[in-house]
Scaffold this motif. Structure first.
Motif, PDB file in Angstrom:
ATOM      1  N   ASN A  91      34.854  39.866  28.418  1.00 38.32           N
ATOM      2  CA  ASN A  91      36.472  40.065  28.848  1.00 38.32           C
ATOM      3  C   ASN A  91      36.695  41.404  29.126  1.00 38.32           C
ATOM      4  O   ASN A  91      37.432  41.170  30.076  1.00 38.32           O
ATOM      5  N   GLY A  92      36.091  42.441  28.860  1.00 38.25           N
ATOM      6  CA  GLY A  92      36.266  43.736  29.568  1.00 38.25           C
ATOM      7  C   GLY A  92      35.644  44.055  30.894  1.00 38.25           C
ATOM      8  O   GLY A  92      36.352  44.827  31.653  1.00 38.25           O
ATOM      9  N   TYR A  93      34.649  43.509  31.359  1.00 39.35           N
ATOM     10  CA  TYR A  93      33.998  43.734  32.586  1.00 39.35           C
ATOM     11  C   TYR A  93      33.967  43.000  33.452  1.00 39.35           C
ATOM     12  O   TYR A  93      33.825  43.038  34.696  1.00 39.35           O
ATOM     13  N   LEU A  94      34.237  41.707  33.059  1.00 40.31           N
ATOM     14  CA  LEU A  94      34.328  40.520  34.032  1.00 40.31           C
ATOM     15  C   LEU A  94      35.651  40.027  34.273  1.00 40.31           C
ATOM     16  O   LEU A  94      36.363  40.070  35.141  1.00 40.31           O
ATOM     17  N   THR A  95      36.448  39.370  33.264  1.00 35.76           N
ATOM     18  CA  THR A  95      37.378  38.763  33.197  1.00 35.76           C
ATOM     19  C   THR A  95      38.613  39.793  33.587  1.00 35.76           C
ATOM     20  O   THR A  95      39.480  39.650  34.423  1.00 35.76           O
ATOM     21  N   GLU A  96      38.597  40.973  32.762  1.00 30.80           N
ATOM     22  CA  GLU A  96      39.838  41.876  32.978  1.00 30.80           C
ATOM     23  C   GLU A  96      39.278  42.873  33.852  1.00 30.80           C
ATOM     24  O   GLU A  96      39.953  43.873  34.211  1.00 30.80           O
ATOM     25  N   GLY A  97      37.960  42.736  34.204  1.00 29.98           N
ATOM     26  CA  GLY A  97      37.354  43.951  35.257  1.00 29.98           C
ATOM     27  C   GLY A  97      37.232  43.541  36.608  1.00 29.98           C
ATOM     28  O   GLY A  97      38.207  43.652  37.430  1.00 29.98           O
ATOM     29  N   LEU A  98      35.926  43.062  36.784  1.00 30.93           N
ATOM     30  CA  LEU A  98      35.787  42.416  38.260  1.00 30.93           C
ATOM     31  C   LEU A  98      36.510  41.609  38.620  1.00 30.93           C
ATOM     32  O   LEU A  98      37.272  41.614  39.645  1.00 30.93           O
ATOM     33  N   PHE A  99      36.765  40.419  37.983  1.00 35.26           N
ATOM     34  CA  PHE A  99      37.530  39.433  38.467  1.00 35.26           C
ATOM     35  C   PHE A  99      39.203  39.864  38.764  1.00 35.26           C
ATOM     36  O   PHE A  99      39.853  39.375  39.731  1.00 35.26           O
TER      37      PHE A  99
END
Length: 432
Positions: free
Chosen positions: A39-47
């Motif tokens: 959630n924090g680094y992929l969905t709301e972060g990188l993506f």
């Protein structure tokens, strides 16, 4: 691998990754550490970062592309005094397709009856934004400060300014020819910039769809399943059926070829949910793959992205019938005719207003006396439908552009029917 193929693969991969991430989050199969990472680094972060950069890069090109292309087109059109007839045919066709879209939507709603048996949620609330009065809409079409219009991305004002400037350039003799040559060269540079950005498109499409489906999942559709399917089915029927019929009747061209060549632009529209952000891709596709002359496409595509609301009109038609059935209100034949007229005119009247779809729906519901609280209920599934109806909208822009260009003798059928042209254009965009 061609750019179109890469974009389609990225779209499918983004959907799969998003659905998997959503399932892992909701099923609680992973520990809190891995869930937090997703959630924090992929969905709301990188993506999120990659997707927003991609949208920003597309919006970066919208204003210069529209302004310069329209100036070039207006210069060419003014020499033959074709601006008036061209504008009349374009606006008339856009209004016609919108009226057909909302009529088809209400017929589907009345036949299938998605709102029957659905209980209205008493706690649902929606505060409608105030719709602008007609006098303000007409006045605001004309810019008082063209720089401010470009800074704010006000498409109607940019279109008016560019047409006036192009007309003036064409009437200025030798100085006008020098300025026209400068704009033609600048147009070539901007189109190359679009080609450079297209090379990064698959990554942006993947990030946008991965975040969307990771956030929403698929279970949000179940609560309003029939409504969702009616809107989706009507969008597909209008986008694939009516547009194909219109193109075949008015031009004699093969609609299958148009739909095939519009796939890259449709994917962009689906992933961005913004007709305006998709203008560079739509304009490039209409010119390079469908063979529409730039002086026509430069006018019809930006105008369509601003006033062509077929997908939104379909949502309004089905939503109006759905809300009326849900609350047990019979608005009668005159009520439905009022909805058709209001939504068709509002497609121009509310152009450029943030949240245009919901404002238009609020206007329609007010006209027929239906409760605005119904909007809050259908908003739950509106995000994914918004993506689909944006793809329908830009398909309508391409069809109307081709029809108008055909009537002006400005379509290259050799390009339109060249099935190898897609791969050539893809390689050119990729190599840029």
């Amino acid at each position: 691998m061609g750019l179109t193929t890469r974009i389609l693969i990225a779209m499918l991969a983004g959907i799969v990754v998003g659905v998997v991430f959503n399932f892992l989050n909701t099923s609680q199969l992973l520990g809190s550490g891995l869930t937090g990472f997703i959630n924090g680094y992929l969905t709301e972060g990188l993506f999120d970062v990659v997707g927003r950069i991609f949208i920003a890069s597309l919006k970066l090109m919208v204003v210069p592309l529209v302004l310069v292309s329209l100036v070039c087109g207006a210069c060419a059109l003014s020499e033959g005094s074709r601006i008036g007839p061209l504008a009349g045919k374009t606006v008339l066709l856009y209004l016609l397709t919108t009226a057909v879209a909302i009529t088809l939507a209400m017929v589907m709603g009345l036949v299938i009856q998605p709102g029957v048996g659905v209980e209205a949620t008493a706690s649902a609330a929606f505060e409608a934004a105030e719709s602008p009065p007609l006098s303000d809409v007409l006045v605001n079409i004309f810019p008082t400060n063209p720089v401010e219009a470009m800074a704010e991305g006000n498409m109607l004002q940019i279109i008016v300014f560019a047409l006036l400037m192009g007309y003036a350039i064409s009437r200025c003799g030798e100085p006008g020819q020098r300025i026209a040559s400068f704009f033609n060269d600048l147009n070539g540079v901007i189109l190359r910039m679009v080609g450079v950005l297209m090379a990064f498109a698959p990554y942006g499409v993947f990030a946008l769809l991965a975040k969307t489906f990771a956030t929403l999942g698929m279970e949000f559709i179940l609560d309003l399943g029939v409504y969702f399917l009616v809107v989706l089915g009507t969008l597909l029927l209008h986008g694939l059926g009516f547009y194909s019929l219109l193109l075949k009747l008015l031009t004699g061209l093969n609609p299958v070829e148009l739909l095939k060549k519009m796939r890259p632009a449709q994917v962009f529209a689906f992933s961005t949910a913004s007709s305006a952000a998709t203008i560079p891709v739509t304009l490039s596709t209409v010119e390079k793959r469908l063979g529409v002359d730039n002086k026509i496409a430069a006018f019809t595509v930006p105008l369509g992205a601003t006033i062509n609301m077929d997908g939104t009109a379909i949502m309004q038609g089905v939503a109006t019938v759905f809300i009326a059935q849900m609350y047990g209100v019979d608005i009668g034949l005159m009520g439905y005719l009022t909805v058709i007229l209001t939504a068709t005119l509002a497609s121009i009247g509310t152009a450029g207003v943030p949240g245009v779809g919901l404002i238009m729906l609020a206007m329609v519901l007010q006209q027929v006396g239906l409760p605005l609280e119904g909007i809050a209920i259908v908003m739950g599934v509106d995000r994914l439908l918004d993506m689909v109806r944006t793809a329908v909208n830009i398909t309508g822009d391409a069809v109307v552009s081709t029809v108008v260009a055909k009537s002006e003798g400005a379509v290259s059928e050799e390009i339109f029917y060249d099935r190898n042209y897609n791969s050539v254009a893809d390689r050119a965009a990729t190599s840029s």
